[in-house]
Structures are given as structure tokens and as C-alpha cells.
Motif scaffolding. Structure first.
Motif, PDB file in Angstrom:
ATOM      1  N   LEU A 255       0.828  -1.210   0.000  1.00  0.00           N
ATOM      2  CA  LEU A 255       0.000   0.000   0.000  1.00  0.00           C
ATOM      3  C   LEU A 255       0.861   1.258   0.000  1.00  0.00           C
ATOM      4  O   LEU A 255       0.576   2.224  -0.725  1.00  0.00           O
ATOM      5  N   GLN A 256       1.933   1.254   0.788  1.00  0.00           N
ATOM      6  CA  GLN A 256       2.794   2.433   0.848  1.00  0.00           C
ATOM      7  C   GLN A 256       3.526   2.645  -0.461  1.00  0.00           C
ATOM      8  O   GLN A 256       3.704   3.794  -0.899  1.00  0.00           O
ATOM      9  N   SER A 257       3.962   1.570  -1.089  1.00  0.00           N
ATOM     10  CA  SER A 257       4.677   1.731  -2.357  1.00  0.00           C
ATOM     11  C   SER A 257       3.757   2.238  -3.457  1.00  0.00           C
ATOM     12  O   SER A 257       4.155   3.075  -4.280  1.00  0.00           O
ATOM     13  N   VAL A 258       2.512   1.750  -3.487  1.00  0.00           N
ATOM     14  CA  VAL A 258       1.559   2.239  -4.489  1.00  0.00           C
ATOM     15  C   VAL A 258       1.282   3.725  -4.275  1.00  0.00           C
ATOM     16  O   VAL A 258       1.233   4.508  -5.234  1.00  0.00           O
ATOM     17  N   ALA A 259       1.128   4.131  -3.015  1.00  0.00           N
ATOM     18  CA  ALA A 259       0.921   5.552  -2.736  1.00  0.00           C
ATOM     19  C   ALA A 259       2.119   6.374  -3.192  1.00  0.00           C
ATOM     20  O   ALA A 259       1.969   7.457  -3.795  1.00  0.00           O
ATOM     21  N   ALA A 260       3.335   5.868  -2.947  1.00  0.00           N
ATOM     22  CA  ALA A 260       4.532   6.591  -3.373  1.00  0.00           C
ATOM     23  C   ALA A 260       4.620   6.656  -4.890  1.00  0.00           C
ATOM     24  O   ALA A 260       5.018   7.686  -5.457  1.00  0.00           O
TER      25      ALA A 260
ATOM     26  N   SER B 259      10.630  11.206   2.744  1.00  0.00           N
ATOM     27  CA  SER B 259      10.578  11.046   4.200  1.00  0.00           C
ATOM     28  C   SER B 259       9.177  11.176   4.777  1.00  0.00           C
ATOM     29  O   SER B 259       9.030  11.157   6.007  1.00  0.00           O
ATOM     30  N   TRP B 260       8.149  11.314   3.953  1.00  0.00           N
ATOM     31  CA  TRP B 260       6.790  11.400   4.482  1.00  0.00           C
ATOM     32  C   TRP B 260       6.462  10.128   5.266  1.00  0.00           C
ATOM     33  O   TRP B 260       6.724   9.008   4.816  1.00  0.00           O
ATOM     34  N   ARG B 261       5.869  10.305   6.425  1.00  0.00           N
ATOM     35  CA  ARG B 261       5.578   9.161   7.289  1.00  0.00           C
ATOM     36  C   ARG B 261       4.616   8.185   6.630  1.00  0.00           C
ATOM     37  O   ARG B 261       4.687   6.975   6.877  1.00  0.00           O
ATOM     38  N   ILE B 262       3.736   8.672   5.813  1.00  0.00           N
ATOM     39  CA  ILE B 262       2.740   7.798   5.193  1.00  0.00           C
ATOM     40  C   ILE B 262       3.379   6.746   4.303  1.00  0.00           C
ATOM     41  O   ILE B 262       2.832   5.668   4.094  1.00  0.00           O
TER      42      ILE B 262
ATOM     43  N   ALA C 256       8.730   6.911  -4.772  1.00  0.00           N
ATOM     44  CA  ALA C 256       8.263   8.180  -5.348  1.00  0.00           C
ATOM     45  C   ALA C 256       9.282   8.731  -6.329  1.00  0.00           C
ATOM     46  O   ALA C 256       8.930   9.238  -7.406  1.00  0.00           O
ATOM     47  N   VAL C 257      10.560   8.642  -5.993  1.00  0.00           N
ATOM     48  CA  VAL C 257      11.615   9.119  -6.896  1.00  0.00           C
ATOM     49  C   VAL C 257      11.676   8.252  -8.141  1.00  0.00           C
ATOM     50  O   VAL C 257      11.745   8.759  -9.271  1.00  0.00           O
TER      51      VAL C 257
END
Length: 379
Positions: free
Chosen positions: A86-91, A125-128, A136-137
């Protein structure tokens, strides 16, 4: 010897070997969870690649993104794989939005790339995003360079295929969840042996050498720190892997997980005790001090108690003590002997105080540490 007898004799020599080889291979497999991880990751990536190939357009144009999500989801525990996915998809989505937004500005190529990477790095570095912020990069660069022509289709395909691949990886992880009990067991064993070895060496030094050499014993204390950290990390990973893990519920591994947790706590406390004892002795039982912690009168008694502590460490903290009554009895007896030795040491310190001008406060503190270690070993 008859022909039949020769055949039977040869079979008697050769039949046990495959069993030994299979058992050794099984132990090696359990001891190296990365092997199982590699197999699961390869299987999930291949399945995700196939799904990407048969997906409708425009997804089928970018099938190589599906294995990325699959590998991501199979490289950790079941619970963490869901969270990481989930975090990777958001990024990925945030990186894609950054790239498309910057692409609307009239900037030259190098400057455009620099702005995209700079903004994406600020979001890492966003906590989410947790530990997945670097996606994200990566996403921003991919979308900027590869998706400039058909941005919407590319972003949708990129994010969608990673989601599909992650779902496949999570499914594989649920069916074949990791549970690294053997590696954490080995880590606990190495910690137990390392602590016992250091306690025995300390006892031998006090008995035969006298005051400690501060530099040498500080180095010895520091050498044990990585072993302690690796054991704690291994057990923490096992505890996390046991969550949402069918192997724990249906394969009878819950007792093993609970046992490791208890023993990790006992060894962690023992490690703190050993560290504090060495610290105190390095400071107070060394050449050049008039008010030493023990002195010639107390060193032999303290060394004997340390030997009892080392013996209790070696026998009390093993996997089988909870399942084998004989070993459990021996473990309990070892801790009882340590308790008796501590009681004897207390009496010797009281007597020394009455016949000496020293207060032996540090000796009393060392006894308290040893009592704490004895209490921790009663698991």
C-alpha cells in the motif's frame, strides 16, 4: 559372499546416505530463509509477468512492472507485505503526479529532471510512505522519461500493474508465509554461547589474573553487542512473521514462537546483566585503584558465582527445556545452584565489610546484577 548377500550389504551401506543428505538439506533450507524467499519471489514474479502479458491494453504494453510489485510483496512478512504494498503504491502515484505536473512547465530537459527529482526527494521522508518513500523518486523519473508521450495511459498502467503484482505477491505470501524460526533459534543459541563464554572468561581472569585490563575488556564487551542486536532483530522478525500466519495456527508452531519470545527476553536481560557487570569491573576492579570493587579477598568467591552464572546460561535457555522434563530439571537445578552461590557471596561480602575499612558498595551492586540475571533465567 553370495551375490544376493553382496547386493543386500551394499544397499545397507547406501540406503541411509540419502536420508542423511535429505535431512542435511532440510536443515540448511530452514537455516537460510533467503532461499525460500528467492523461490517465492521468482514464482510470484513469473506469475505476475504472465498476468501482465495477458492484460488488456494499455497494460499489456508494460508487463514488466507487474513483477516489481510481486517481488516487493514477497520480500517480507505477510503483515508487512500488505503495508509495504500500500505504501509503495501511494509513493508511485505521488511520484507520477509530480512528474506530470512538472512536465506542464516550460522547462528545459535537465532542469525539468532536476526539479522532478528534487520535489520527489522531499516526499521520500513522508511518514505515510514508511520505508517505501524511494518509490516516489523512481516513479517520478520513469513517468517523466518513459511516459511523456501518453502520460495518462502510462501512469495508469504503471500503478495498476504494480498493484496487480503486489496482490499476486501477497497471495503467494499468504499461501506460503515466511516463519524464520530456525534462524532466530540459531541467533539465540549464538547469543547464549557468547554470553556464557564471556562470563567464563571474566571468571577465569578474576581468579588467575586479578584486576581487569580496561582496554581489553572494553573491546570484549563491544564485540558482544552485534550478537545481541542480531538475536533481538531475528526474534522480532519471527514475532512479526507469526502475525496472520497460518503456519503458526495449524502447524503447532505457536508454542515455539512463544518459547522464543520468552527466551529472548531472558537472554536480553542476561546480556544487560553481563554488560553492566563488565562495565562496573572495568571501572572499579583495575590496577591503580585503592578502592577496588572486590579485591583479593572477594575475587575467588565472585569468580565462582560467575561460573555458576555461565553454567545456568548454558543449561537454562534452550528450546527443549519446556518439552523435555529431564532437561528442564537440569536447567532449574543450575539456576538453583546460581541462587545458592549468590547467597554465599552475600555472606562473604557482609563478613568482609565487618573486617575491613572498605564499604564494598560496588560488590553489593554486582550481587544485585547477578540476582537479576538468575531471576531472568527462570523461564
Amino acid at each position: 559372499m553370495r551375490g544376493v548377500d553382496v547386493v543386500e550389504f551394499r544397499q545397507s551401506l547406501t540406503v541411509p546416505r540419502p536420508r542423511g543428505a535429505v535431512a542435511a538439506a532440510h536443515r540448511a533450507w530452514l537455516s537460510h530463509p533467503r532461499w525460500a524467499l528467492a523461490v517465492k519471489g521468482a514464482f510470484a514474479a513469473s506469475l505476475a509477468w504472465f498476468v501482465g502479458l495477458v492484460a488488456p491494453e494499455p497494460f499489456a504494453e508494460y508487463p514488466y512492472y507487474a513483477p516489481l510489485g510481486a517481488v516487493l510483496a514477497t520480500t517480507s512478512t505477510v503483515v508487512r507485505s500488505v503495508r509495504d504494498s500500500l505504501q509503495s503504491v501511494a509513493a508511485v502515484l505521488v511520484g507520477a503526479i509530480i512528474a506530470r505536473a512538472v512536465a506542464l512547465l516550460p522547462l528545459p530537459g535537465p532542469l525539468e529532471l532536476a526539479v522532478v527529482v528534487g520535489i520527489a526527494l522531499l516526499c521520500v521522508s513522508w511518514r505515510i510512505f514508511g520505508e517505501m518513500g524511494n518509490w516516489a523518486v523512481m516513479s517520478a523519473i520513469f513517468v517523466l522519461i518513459l511516459g511523456s508521450g501518453d502520460g495518462a495511459d502510462y501512469i495508469g498502467s504503471y500503478a495498476g500493474l504494480i498493484v496487480v503484482g503486489a496482490a499476486i505477491g501477497i497471495g503467494v505470501n499468504v499461501l506460503l508465509p515466511p516463519l524464520p524460526l530456525t534462524p532466530s533459534e540459531l541467533a539465540l543459541g549464538r547469543l547464549r554461547d557468547g554470553l556464557a563464554d564471556q562470563v567464563e572468561s571474566l571468571a577465569s581472569w578474576l581468579e588467575n589474573e586479578g584486576p581487569l585490563a580496561p582496554e581489553e575488556w572494553e573491546d570484549r564487551r563491544q564485540q558482544l553487542v552485534p550478537t545481541v542486536e542480531r538475536a533481538r532483530a531475528a526474534v522480532a522478525q519471527t514475532r512479526e512473521a507469526s502475525r496472520a500466519n497460518v503456519r503458526v495456527r495449524y502447524n503447532g508452531n505457536r508454542h515455539w514462537v512463544d518459547s522464543q519470545t520468552r527466551r529472548a527476553g531472558a537472554l536480553g536481560t542476561s546480556a544487560d546483566v553481563v554488560d553492566e557487570i563488565v562495565r562496573l569491573l572495568v571501572e572499579w576492579e583495575r590496577e591503580g585503584r585503592d578502592d577496588v570493587a572486590l579485591g583479593q579477598q572477594l575475587r575467588p568467591e565472585f569468580a565462582g558465582t560467575l561460573q555458576a552464572f555461565a553454567a545456568a546460561l548454558r543449561t537454562a535457555v534452550t528450546r527443549d527445556t519446556a518439552n523435555e522434563p529431564d532437561r528442564a530439571q537440569k536447567a532449574a537445578e543450575a539456576v538453583d545452584r546460581l541462587d545458592e552461590s549468590i547467597k554465599g557471596l552475600r555472606k562473604v561480602v557482609r563478613t568482609a565489610r565487618q573486617s575491613s575499612e572498605y564499604d564494598y558498595f560496588v560488590a553489593g551492586a554486582l550481587i544485585v546484577k547477578l540476582a537479576r540475571g538468575a531471576g531472568a533465567l527462570r523461564v
